[in-house]
Design a protein around this motif. Structure first.
Motif, PDB file in Angstrom:
ATOM      1  N   THR A  80       8.019 -15.752 -44.155  1.00  0.00           N
ATOM      2  CA  THR A  80       9.018 -15.485 -45.031  1.00  0.00           C
ATOM      3  C   THR A  80       8.821 -13.964 -45.331  1.00  0.00           C
ATOM      4  N   GLN A  81       7.599 -13.605 -45.350  1.00  0.00           N
ATOM      5  CA  GLN A  81       7.285 -12.233 -46.064  1.00  0.00           C
ATOM      6  C   GLN A  81       8.031 -11.265 -44.818  1.00  0.00           C
ATOM      7  N   ALA A  82       7.525 -11.595 -43.561  1.00  0.00           N
ATOM      8  CA  ALA A  82       8.037 -10.866 -42.354  1.00  0.00           C
ATOM      9  C   ALA A  82       9.220 -10.462 -42.341  1.00  0.00           C
ATOM     10  N   ILE A  83      10.295 -11.663 -42.604  1.00  0.00           N
ATOM     11  CA  ILE A  83      11.700 -11.423 -42.254  1.00  0.00           C
ATOM     12  C   ILE A  83      12.110 -10.427 -43.534  1.00  0.00           C
ATOM     13  N   GLY A  84      11.606 -10.402 -44.705  1.00  0.00           N
ATOM     14  CA  GLY A  84      12.077  -9.539 -45.523  1.00  0.00           C
ATOM     15  C   GLY A  84      11.688  -8.002 -45.246  1.00  0.00           C
ATOM     16  N   VAL A  85      10.612  -7.854 -44.466  1.00  0.00           N
ATOM     17  CA  VAL A  85      10.014  -6.522 -44.134  1.00  0.00           C
ATOM     18  C   VAL A  85      11.235  -6.230 -43.054  1.00  0.00           C
ATOM     19  N   ILE A  86      11.246  -6.829 -41.994  1.00  0.00           N
ATOM     20  CA  ILE A  86      12.287  -6.589 -40.868  1.00  0.00           C
ATOM     21  C   ILE A  86      13.537  -6.256 -41.320  1.00  0.00           C
ATOM     22  N   MET A  87      14.185  -6.938 -42.418  1.00  0.00           N
ATOM     23  CA  MET A  87      15.413  -6.466 -43.086  1.00  0.00           C
ATOM     24  C   MET A  87      15.511  -5.305 -43.491  1.00  0.00           C
ATOM     25  N   GLY A  88      14.247  -4.716 -44.294  1.00  0.00           N
ATOM     26  CA  GLY A  88      14.146  -3.381 -44.921  1.00  0.00           C
ATOM     27  C   GLY A  88      14.097  -2.306 -43.635  1.00  0.00           C
TER      28      GLY A  88
END
Length: 569
Positions: A80-88
């Motif tokens: 979940t955290q990684a997907i947010g980072v990738i979006m950014g």
């Protein structure tokens, strides 16, 4: 042929300049980026801002994405955290397009690039690391825009027939959009850089080769092509690493689907945004053969492409950030966890087996975490040695000895793989601080591997004891248990020191105190055993095996203290 070679050389200069600029920034901010990502929270919006910030700094969404996949593989970030980072990261990469369109076309920045390279050269002679990092940044920045300028000048003006041939591909309506989208995807796959493809797209639009709509289609293709880097990195990773890379692909594919479905309304939104900036609407510009654009029209086309790239990623993030848990569910369903056998038999690298990181400064942090992983593995030997010491014969003893041999094999393999990973780091792409940390890691993993060797040596001593029908007395077993407890305590302090961002003198003092305690126990127990041999006439052969075991356990304490001392040198 010369024109083609000049164009390829200019493209190479552009890519090299971007890599050099990125490397300089990474050296200056590598440890800060490691800390930032390692301290991620479960808040998706903070993840987006983290990805945006890191990518804006290092100017490489691929580096951020690959790094994120590696952290997921290591368990430092949840999916979940990684997907947010990738979006950014996807939003952060749009900074490059704006930098190129604002500086590379509006003014001939190459005029200032050569003097800047002189400044960069002077700074490179400094003995201070920070100034040398800044010199790489300046020289990379200069080479990037020199390459862009050369690309523009190397592209020959097309005659009417050639221009008509290219523009013929724009006459298939929505089919042309799909053609140029595929072209953008393939070009990004070949160049492995969405920034380079974006620069080529801007040049083609600026020269009037293709209309704004086809440039927009290429941008959509670039967003598909850029996902391949993370998928390559995750190919050898665990299930969660593959899921993070797949989530990146799902994110970009979803964006391309809605952008294609609403292609013309989306372009109208971009056009309206550009007109609000006081420029002509890029959709109204005539790209027919022979038509020369005005300066304002050229600027509107360039800004339009950059604006489309930015709006695409921002809108896509604003839509999908609310559905991260569903993306997690989808990629989890598509990529199943592999069934593992005995955990001890499947021990492998956790932190650096998701492919080599393109960000060298961050890679050293991965190696440090892998060393902690190796320390935790070798610590398991203590309980296994205890079982082997307290068991004379039978299946339980054989299992314990086999396990000690297994630990030695595991420590050998992991040490080799960490060293191989460190050897692959480019010497000229890391700071002096990181180079020192790399040398420190070599010594640390060597000491940890020696701990695995000690476990195997003890198994051989105990096997010889059993082959001669000898056994330890209750007191001998009790003494070995006491020194094993002290070694286990030393292990705990060593691992805490490894995990500390910066070890202080207190950490070394505690490790030293336990090492002195281990040595004192060894001396007292050896002296007591020698006196018992003289006084009570205990079995000489059993005492020899006991003393050999005692010495080998004490030697483990030496390796452990060496690790803590290496952290301060």
């Amino acid at each position: 042929m010369m024109i083609i070679l000049q164009l390829l050389g200019a493209l190479g200069m552009f890519l090299y300049g971007m890599n050099l600029m990125s490397a300089g920034l990474q050296k200056a901010a590598g440890s800060k980026m490691r800390n930032l990502l390692a301290s991620m929270t479960s808040n998706p919006f903070k993840g987006v801002m983290t990805g945006l910030g890191v990518t804006s700094v290092i100017q490489s969404s691929s580096a951020t994405t690959v790094m994120t996949v590696g952290f997921v593989n290591a368990g430092l970030l949840t999916l979940t955290q990684a997907i947010g980072v990738i979006m950014g990261a996807n939003i952060g990469t749009t900074v490059t397009a704006w930098m190129v369109s604002l500086l590379g076309f509006k003014a001939d920045i190459s005029i200032f690039a050569i003097p800047l390279m002189a400044v960069g050269f002077i700074l490179s002679l400094s003995k201070r690391d920070k100034r040398r990092h800044i010199s790489e940044l300046i020289i990379g920045f200069s080479l990037l825009f020199l390459g862009l300028s050369l690309m523009k000048s190397s592209v020959p003006p097309l005659n009417e027939e050639s221009l008509a041939f290219i523009q013929n591909w724009t006459s298939y309506g929505f089919g042309s959009v799909l053609i140029f989208m595929v072209f953008g995807t393939v070009l990004t796959l070949v160049l492995q850089s969405s920034s380079a493809t974006m620069a080529l797209t801007l040049i083609m639009v600026n020269m009037g080769w293709i209309p704004f709509e086809m440039g927009a289609a290429m941008v959509l293709g670039e967003n598909i092509g850029t996902t391949i880097t993370a998928n390559i990195a995750a190919a050898v990773g665990n299930a969660n690493a593959k899921r993070a890379a797949l989530a990146h692909t799902v994110f970009n594919l979803f964006g391309v689907v809605w952008a294609l479905a609403l292609f013309h309304p989306f372009l109208k939104l971009v056009g309206m945004t550009i007109t609000w900036m006081g420029l002509p609407n890029p959709l109204d510009i005539d790209h027919s053969a022979g038509i020369v654009m005005t300066a304002d029209q050229e600027m509107a086309s360039l800004y339009g492409i950059s604006m489309l790239h930015t709006l695409f990623n921002i809108i896509n993030t604003l839509i999908l950030v609310w559905f991260i848990k569903y993306i997690v569910a989808i990629v989890t369903r598509l990529i199943k966890d592999k069934q593992q056998g005995d955990e001890e038999d499947n021990v492998k690298l956790k932190f650096i087996d998701a492919g080599p990181l393109s960000t060298a400064e961050l890679a050293v942090g991965q190696a440090r975490n892998e060393a902690i992983h190796l320390a935790e593995i070798t610590r398991r030997e203590i309980d296994t040695i205890r079982r082997a010491v307290n068991t004379s014969n039978g299946k339980e003893f054989d299992t314990a000895c086999q396990r000690l041999v297994k630990y030695e094999e595991i420590s050998d393999r992991i040490e080799f793989e960490i060293a191989q990973f460190l050897n692959a780091l480019p010497e000229d792409s890391i700071s002096e601080e990181t180079r020192t940390e790399t040398k420190r890691m070599y010594r640390i993993i060597g000491e940890l591997e020696s701990l695995g060797d000690s476990g195997e040596s003890i198994s051989r001593i105990l096997a010889r004891r059993n082959s001669h029908n000898q056994s330890f007395t209750e007191q001998q077993r009790e003494h070995l248990g006491q020194i094993l407890d002290a070694v286990d305590k030393a292990y705990g302090v060593m691992i805490d020191n490894l995990k500390a961002e910066s070890i202080d003198q207190r950490g070394v003092d505690v490790a030293t105190e336990i090492e002195i305690e281990i040595n004192t126990l060894r001396d007292e127990m050896r002296e007591a055993e020698l006196q018992a041999m003289e006084r009570d006439g205990v079995k000489y052969q059993a005492s020899v095996y006991y003393l050999d075991t005692l010495s080998e356990i004490e030697r483990m304490g030496d390796y452990i203290i060496n690790v803590s001392q290496a952290l301060t040198k």
